[in-house]
Design a protein around this motif. Structure first.
Motif, PDB file in Angstrom:
ATOM      1  N   PRO A 268      61.257  62.896  55.560  1.00 17.72           N
ATOM      2  CA  PRO A 268      61.678  63.811  54.498  1.00 17.72           C
ATOM      3  C   PRO A 268      63.112  63.606  54.018  1.00 17.72           C
ATOM      4  O   PRO A 268      63.409  63.801  52.828  1.00 17.72           O
ATOM      5  N   GLN A 269      64.006  63.203  54.919  1.00 21.82           N
ATOM      6  CA  GLN A 269      65.390  63.007  54.515  1.00 21.82           C
ATOM      7  C   GLN A 269      65.599  61.732  53.699  1.00 21.82           C
ATOM      8  O   GLN A 269      66.693  61.491  53.195  1.00 21.82           O
ATOM      9  N   HIS A 270      64.557  60.940  53.575  1.00 21.84           N
ATOM     10  CA  HIS A 270      64.640  59.710  52.786  1.00 21.84           C
ATOM     11  C   HIS A 270      63.862  59.806  51.482  1.00 21.84           C
ATOM     12  O   HIS A 270      63.746  58.810  50.758  1.00 21.84           O
ATOM     13  N   TYR A 271      63.304  60.972  51.174  1.00 21.60           N
ATOM     14  CA  TYR A 271      62.491  61.099  49.961  1.00 21.60           C
ATOM     15  C   TYR A 271      63.274  60.730  48.698  1.00 21.60           C
ATOM     16  O   TYR A 271      62.757  60.068  47.798  1.00 21.60           O
ATOM     17  N   GLY A 272      64.520  61.194  48.623  1.00 24.62           N
ATOM     18  CA  GLY A 272      65.313  60.915  47.426  1.00 24.62           C
ATOM     19  C   GLY A 272      65.515  59.431  47.220  1.00 24.62           C
ATOM     20  O   GLY A 272      65.367  58.918  46.101  1.00 24.62           O
ATOM     21  N   GLN A 273      65.834  58.719  48.294  1.00 26.33           N
ATOM     22  CA  GLN A 273      66.064  57.280  48.188  1.00 26.33           C
ATOM     23  C   GLN A 273      64.773  56.546  47.829  1.00 26.33           C
ATOM     24  O   GLN A 273      64.768  55.664  46.957  1.00 26.33           O
ATOM     25  N   VAL A 274      63.676  56.918  48.479  1.00 28.29           N
ATOM     26  CA  VAL A 274      62.402  56.244  48.214  1.00 28.29           C
ATOM     27  C   VAL A 274      61.946  56.493  46.783  1.00 28.29           C
ATOM     28  O   VAL A 274      61.528  55.567  46.077  1.00 28.29           O
ATOM     29  N   TRP A 275      62.034  57.750  46.347  1.00 29.73           N
ATOM     30  CA  TRP A 275      61.634  58.047  44.970  1.00 29.73           C
ATOM     31  C   TRP A 275      62.540  57.347  43.958  1.00 29.73           C
ATOM     32  O   TRP A 275      62.081  56.899  42.908  1.00 29.73           O
ATOM     33  N   SER A 276      63.828  57.254  44.264  1.00 25.72           N
ATOM     34  CA  SER A 276      64.739  56.557  43.354  1.00 25.72           C
ATOM     35  C   SER A 276      64.334  55.099  43.205  1.00 25.72           C
ATOM     36  O   SER A 276      64.328  54.551  42.090  1.00 25.72           O
TER      37      SER A 276
END
Length: 445
Positions: A131-139
């Motif tokens: 969950p803490q990597h969602y922003g990076q993955v979605w980016s």
């Protein structure tokens, strides 16, 4: 678990290429539009082009209603693979179409199929990434959309300079089918180990980050909607003010992103370009959007909700200034040689400013807030966005064909951009308040 990073890399590459294939097929309607307008055998107008985009957007809306529950039920792999296959088939059918009715019908079906991409990736990201990597993955994945549009517009725009537009459509479909075969073999539904994310909890000496990681995983696996049916999820979403705020925000931002469907024709008519030149020049929009997403990779997961609220609000103010530049640039009586690069710069800045707000907050919110119904939630939000975008396309095409021409079109875009500033601030403020009060996953009662 030494295989964890390579497995995640394989999944993200598969999703990246798969979504790129769908975006290329979807974008072919826009790429081919200038050449189709110039094809005297078709007798098309800008109103027809606007209708292709509008009915296509309605197809995307219908697709969201279909694909969201299907992705929650059958998984992200099935959803993504099905979408890639049918987008390739329908761009072939679009290239074979003889008249306006056929073009419009297959545009509808093409966009409907392409709308499977985001819910499919939503489920896969929720399974494969912390969950803490969602922003990076979605980016990263969102750059697939923009980069594929840039490369496709340049490449297929170049092909149109010496090939018939129908042949160009078939080449795009062949590319998509090749990607489909690759994704079929490499894309997996879920990781096998039950403690797949355990490594993420112990990869830092920072106690605060370790605790945040554990809390995020606890929320993921103990979601309030766990074990509920689709109807229960929809009821919870309907009662949530945060869901309605993100819906309003995405409706406005989707309309702003829909400017891309008109950029090639706008540049062709405003600066006397050939259809091939206009198609290639229009890549300034997806290039700007891509640049905005690349910038967001660096900052999004590192900022608090308050920081993101500030950054995105400033970005939307810049987008409004960009549209004002396009509208009032002729009043300065600059030469065409100067006006043209200024206009391209304004379009670049417009796309750069809106893409992080368009792609990331809603996508991350859908996984965290939607839980087991994340695909349904992301599709529900997108459906409202596409409904607004369809109205924008219908109205925009007619305004461009009216006596006011592109000036009337830009006035509408100015109004929408002003509302965009307010809507982005309002949603991000609600997220900031939720973070501050510690109720990220509390459903409204």
């Amino acid at each position: 678990m030494p295989n964890r990073p390579p497995q995640q890399m394989t999944i993200i590459i598969s999703m990246y290429l798969g979504y790129a294939a769908m975006m290329i097929c979807r974008q072919m309607v826009t790429i081919l539009s200038p050449a189709m307008l110039a094809d005297e055998t078709l007798e098309l107008t800008k109103t027809n082009v606007g209708d292709f985009a509008a009915y296509g957007t309605l197809g995307a809306l219908v697709g969201k209603i279909i694909w969201g529950p299907l992705a929650d039920k059958f998984g992200g792999r099935f959803t993504l693979l099905t979408g890639i296959f049918f987008t390739a088939i329908f761009i072939i059918a679009f290239g074979l179409s003889p008249n306006v009715i056929a073009f419009t019908s297959f545009s509808f079906l093409l966009y409907c199929s392409k709308s499977s991409g985001w819910p499919g990736m939503t489920k896969l990201i929720g399974e494969w990434y912390h969950p803490q990597h969602y922003g990076q993955v979605w980016s990263i994945l969102a750059t697939s959309s923009r980069l594929s549009v840039v490369l496709a517009t340049l490449f297929f725009g170049w092909l149109m300079s010496f090939m018939h537009w129908r042949i160009v459509a078939f080449i795009a479909a062949i590319f998509a089918l090749v990607i489909f075969v690759g994704c079929y073999f490499y894309l997996k539904e879920t990781p096998a180990p039950p403690n797949f994310f355990k490594e993420d909890e112990n990869n830092t000496e920072n106690t605060e980050l370790v605790n945040a990681s554990k809390q995020a995983l606890y929320n993921k696996y103990n979601h309030p909607l766990k074990g509920t049916g689709t109807f229960d999820g929809l009821v919870a979403f309907a009662k949530s003010p945060r869901v309605w705020l993100v819906v309003i925000m995405l409706m406005v931002l989707t309309c702003m992103m829909a400017f891309l469907d008109f950029v090639a024709v706008y540049l062709m008519e405003s600066y006397q370009l050939t259809p091939s030149q206009a198609a290639m020049a229009s890549t300034v929009f997806p290039v700007g959007s891509l640049a905005g997403l690349l910038a967001s990779i660096a900052f999004y997961d590192r900022f608090s909700k308050r920081g993101i609220r500030t950054v995105l609000t400033i970005a939307l103010i810049l987008s409004l200034l960009s549209v004002l530049t396009l509208q009032y640039l002729p009043l300065f009586n600059f030469s065409v040689e100067l006006n043209y690069p200024i206009a391209l710069g304004a379009i670049f800045l417009f796309a750069f400013s809106i893409s992080p707000a368009y792609y990331l907050p809603m996508s991350i919110f859908s996984i965290e807030y939607g839980g087991p119904h994340s695909a349904t939630l992301v599709c529900l939000i997108d459906a409202f966005g596409f409904a607004a975008s369809a109205a924008f396309a219908f109205i925009g095409g007619r305004l461009a064909d009216s006596a006011g021409g592109w000036s009337s079109f830009m006035n509408m875009l100015i109004l929408i951009s002003a509302v965009g500033i307010i809507s982005v601030w309002a949603f991000m403020h609600s997220e900031y308040k939720a973070e501050k009060q510690g109720i990220h996953l509390n459903q409204s009662k």
